[in-house]
Design a protein around this motif. Sequence first.
Motif, PDB file in Angstrom:
ATOM      1  N   HIS A 123     -17.650  -3.157  -2.834  1.00 36.37           N
ATOM      2  CA  HIS A 123     -17.186  -2.838  -1.482  1.00 36.37           C
ATOM      3  C   HIS A 123     -16.863  -1.347  -1.363  1.00 36.37           C
ATOM      4  O   HIS A 123     -17.099  -0.726  -0.321  1.00 36.37           O
ATOM      5  CB  HIS A 123     -15.948  -3.673  -1.149  1.00 36.37           C
ATOM      6  CG  HIS A 123     -16.228  -5.136  -1.005  1.00 36.37           C
ATOM      7  ND1 HIS A 123     -17.198  -5.634  -0.151  1.00 36.37           N
ATOM      8  CD2 HIS A 123     -15.689  -6.220  -1.626  1.00 36.37           C
ATOM      9  CE1 HIS A 123     -17.227  -6.954  -0.234  1.00 36.37           C
ATOM     10  NE2 HIS A 123     -16.329  -7.332  -1.128  1.00 36.37           N
ATOM     11  N   HIS A 124     -16.316  -0.768  -2.424  1.00 39.12           N
ATOM     12  CA  HIS A 124     -16.040   0.668  -2.413  1.00 39.12           C
ATOM     13  C   HIS A 124     -17.342   1.465  -2.466  1.00 39.12           C
ATOM     14  O   HIS A 124     -17.487   2.479  -1.778  1.00 39.12           O
ATOM     15  CB  HIS A 124     -15.158   1.023  -3.612  1.00 39.12           C
ATOM     16  CG  HIS A 124     -14.711   2.449  -3.660  1.00 39.12           C
ATOM     17  ND1 HIS A 124     -14.177   3.104  -2.575  1.00 39.12           N
ATOM     18  CD2 HIS A 124     -14.738   3.364  -4.680  1.00 39.12           C
ATOM     19  CE1 HIS A 124     -13.877   4.350  -2.909  1.00 39.12           C
ATOM     20  NE2 HIS A 124     -14.220   4.541  -4.184  1.00 39.12           N
ATOM     21  N   ARG A 153       0.817  -1.212   0.000  1.00 35.43           N
ATOM     22  CA  ARG A 153       0.000   0.000   0.000  1.00 35.43           C
ATOM     23  C   ARG A 153       0.849   1.259   0.000  1.00 35.43           C
ATOM     24  O   ARG A 153       0.528   2.245  -0.665  1.00 35.43           O
ATOM     25  CB  ARG A 153      -0.941  -0.022   1.208  1.00 35.43           C
ATOM     26  CG  ARG A 153      -1.866   1.173   1.251  1.00 35.43           C
ATOM     27  CD  ARG A 153      -2.858   1.082   2.388  1.00 35.43           C
ATOM     28  NE  ARG A 153      -3.732   2.241   2.355  1.00 35.43           N
ATOM     29  CZ  ARG A 153      -4.815   2.340   1.590  1.00 35.43           C
ATOM     30  NH1 ARG A 153      -5.142   1.333   0.803  1.00 35.43           N
ATOM     31  NH2 ARG A 153      -5.559   3.421   1.600  1.00 35.43           N
ATOM     32  N   GLN A 194     -18.780   1.552   0.904  1.00 39.08           N
ATOM     33  CA  GLN A 194     -18.033   2.428   1.805  1.00 39.08           C
ATOM     34  C   GLN A 194     -18.379   3.898   1.605  1.00 39.08           C
ATOM     35  O   GLN A 194     -18.458   4.658   2.571  1.00 39.08           O
ATOM     36  CB  GLN A 194     -16.529   2.207   1.605  1.00 39.08           C
ATOM     37  CG  GLN A 194     -15.653   2.917   2.624  1.00 39.08           C
ATOM     38  CD  GLN A 194     -14.190   2.555   2.461  1.00 39.08           C
ATOM     39  OE1 GLN A 194     -13.512   3.055   1.564  1.00 39.08           O
ATOM     40  NE2 GLN A 194     -13.694   1.690   3.314  1.00 39.08           N
ATOM     41  N   GLU A 212     -15.921  -6.590  -6.578  1.00 41.86           N
ATOM     42  CA  GLU A 212     -14.985  -5.920  -5.678  1.00 41.86           C
ATOM     43  C   GLU A 212     -15.256  -4.422  -5.577  1.00 41.86           C
ATOM     44  O   GLU A 212     -15.119  -3.837  -4.507  1.00 41.86           O
ATOM     45  CB  GLU A 212     -13.555  -6.187  -6.138  1.00 41.86           C
ATOM     46  CG  GLU A 212     -12.533  -6.174  -5.023  1.00 41.86           C
ATOM     47  CD  GLU A 212     -12.765  -7.227  -3.943  1.00 41.86           C
ATOM     48  OE1 GLU A 212     -12.222  -7.059  -2.839  1.00 41.86           O
ATOM     49  OE2 GLU A 212     -13.495  -8.216  -4.195  1.00 41.86           O
ATOM     50  N   TYR A 244     -10.214  -5.011  -2.848  1.00 43.10           N
ATOM     51  CA  TYR A 244     -10.366  -3.591  -2.525  1.00 43.10           C
ATOM     52  C   TYR A 244     -10.040  -3.375  -1.058  1.00 43.10           C
ATOM     53  O   TYR A 244     -10.427  -4.172  -0.194  1.00 43.10           O
ATOM     54  CB  TYR A 244     -11.801  -3.134  -2.791  1.00 43.10           C
ATOM     55  CG  TYR A 244     -12.097  -1.778  -2.196  1.00 43.10           C
ATOM     56  CD1 TYR A 244     -11.683  -0.619  -2.834  1.00 43.10           C
ATOM     57  CD2 TYR A 244     -12.763  -1.658  -0.971  1.00 43.10           C
ATOM     58  CE1 TYR A 244     -11.915   0.626  -2.281  1.00 43.10           C
ATOM     59  CE2 TYR A 244     -13.001  -0.422  -0.414  1.00 43.10           C
ATOM     60  CZ  TYR A 244     -12.582   0.723  -1.066  1.00 43.10           C
ATOM     61  OH  TYR A 244     -12.814   1.948  -0.514  1.00 43.10           O
ATOM     62  N   GLU A 245      -9.332  -2.286  -0.768  1.00 41.72           N
ATOM     63  CA  GLU A 245      -9.032  -1.948   0.617  1.00 41.72           C
ATOM     64  C   GLU A 245      -8.830  -0.448   0.743  1.00 41.72           C
ATOM     65  O   GLU A 245      -7.906   0.123   0.157  1.00 41.72           O
ATOM     66  CB  GLU A 245      -7.780  -2.686   1.097  1.00 41.72           C
ATOM     67  CG  GLU A 245      -7.459  -2.437   2.567  1.00 41.72           C
ATOM     68  CD  GLU A 245      -6.225  -3.190   3.032  1.00 41.72           C
ATOM     69  OE1 GLU A 245      -6.109  -3.433   4.243  1.00 41.72           O
ATOM     70  OE2 GLU A 245      -5.383  -3.534   2.176  1.00 41.72           O
ATOM     71  N   ASP A 246      -9.725   0.193   1.484  1.00 37.60           N
ATOM     72  CA  ASP A 246      -9.579   1.608   1.862  1.00 37.60           C
ATOM     73  C   ASP A 246      -9.183   2.512   0.695  1.00 37.60           C
ATOM     74  O   ASP A 246      -8.177   3.206   0.735  1.00 37.60           O
ATOM     75  CB  ASP A 246      -8.541   1.739   2.982  1.00 37.60           C
ATOM     76  CG  ASP A 246      -8.987   1.051   4.255  1.00 37.60           C
ATOM     77  OD1 ASP A 246     -10.204   0.944   4.464  1.00 37.60           O
ATOM     78  OD2 ASP A 246      -8.113   0.597   5.019  1.00 37.60           O
TER      79      ASP A 246
END
Length: 321
Positions: free
Chosen positions: A180-181, A53, A184, A177, A107-109
């Motif tokens: 998920h965003h 990241r 959020q 995926e 997906y992450e943050d």
Amino acid sequence: MRFYPLFVGTFFLVSLIATVPVFHEYVVLRSQFEIECAKPIQDYVCFQDRPDRDGECQKSDPDFPNADLEFIRVFLNSPPLVKQATCSLERINFVHYLDQAPGGLFYEDGQMSIAWSMLKNREFLFADRVLWAHAGYKFKDLFVKYADRRELWIEFQQSKEPDLVFDPGFAVAYAHEIAHHIEQIYLQNGPQHCTKTDQAANSTIAPSNNCSFLESKSQAKISIDLDKDSGFTRAYDICSPKEQFAQAFSAYVFKHHFGFSFNIYADGQLALAQNDIFTAAKFTQKLDLAEALLSYDMTSPEVRLQLSQDHESCRGPFAIN
């Protein structure tokens, strides 16, 4: 040394004819992405060997020069909500080795990481990608069981011709995926908000939320035809409204936007029919949520704010009936 101008000229002309359309498409597609997102794809792209990241980014990689082109093809064919969510990503990582993501992307943050293999059209993996995106089966489970790829296949039809040729296997996985965003940024109270029977529906599928029991039950084999409500879903999906939403969103986009219908077969038996997803009790409300989200045109910040407020207040398309 003899010089053959006719041969050289012909070779150059043929090469030019073959190269110009590809280059032209590349420039045009990149320009269309920039128009949609108000900044170029290069501002998003990060090439890495392994996901990090905060690690160093390369803006291109000579081993895979067209990675962003394949991504843009799916982007431009996607519904407005998916486009807008993609434009709001902080970064898009094209990762050479992405071992920890069973679906080939995660997906992450605010960051989307995508394995190189997902951006290379591999038709023999189409069934795997649909099973992962819609039903939670991890690729590695199917690779172990179906070493011979001919034992797992998909029959599909597409009801409408796309504007651009794209890889449907990547498209279906990306829709899962990016959901998920979307959750959020727009569903601050979670995907179970604005549903009156969500807890009741989950309790009938996962009694007492006994995830370990469900995991041991569902790992053994594909049993979709035996238990259409829960047999085709891994435990983390059954117990997580977030994963249920991502699956349902992917299924809805794949059917109603991209126009795909399908049946997946394993060992000569029907493993997953698209209709199973749209009639399974645990997906009903998440499919309704996907439909409500996709009803917004996303053309302005005011519309996007309205979407979030409507979901928070359970009004408009999100009203509880």
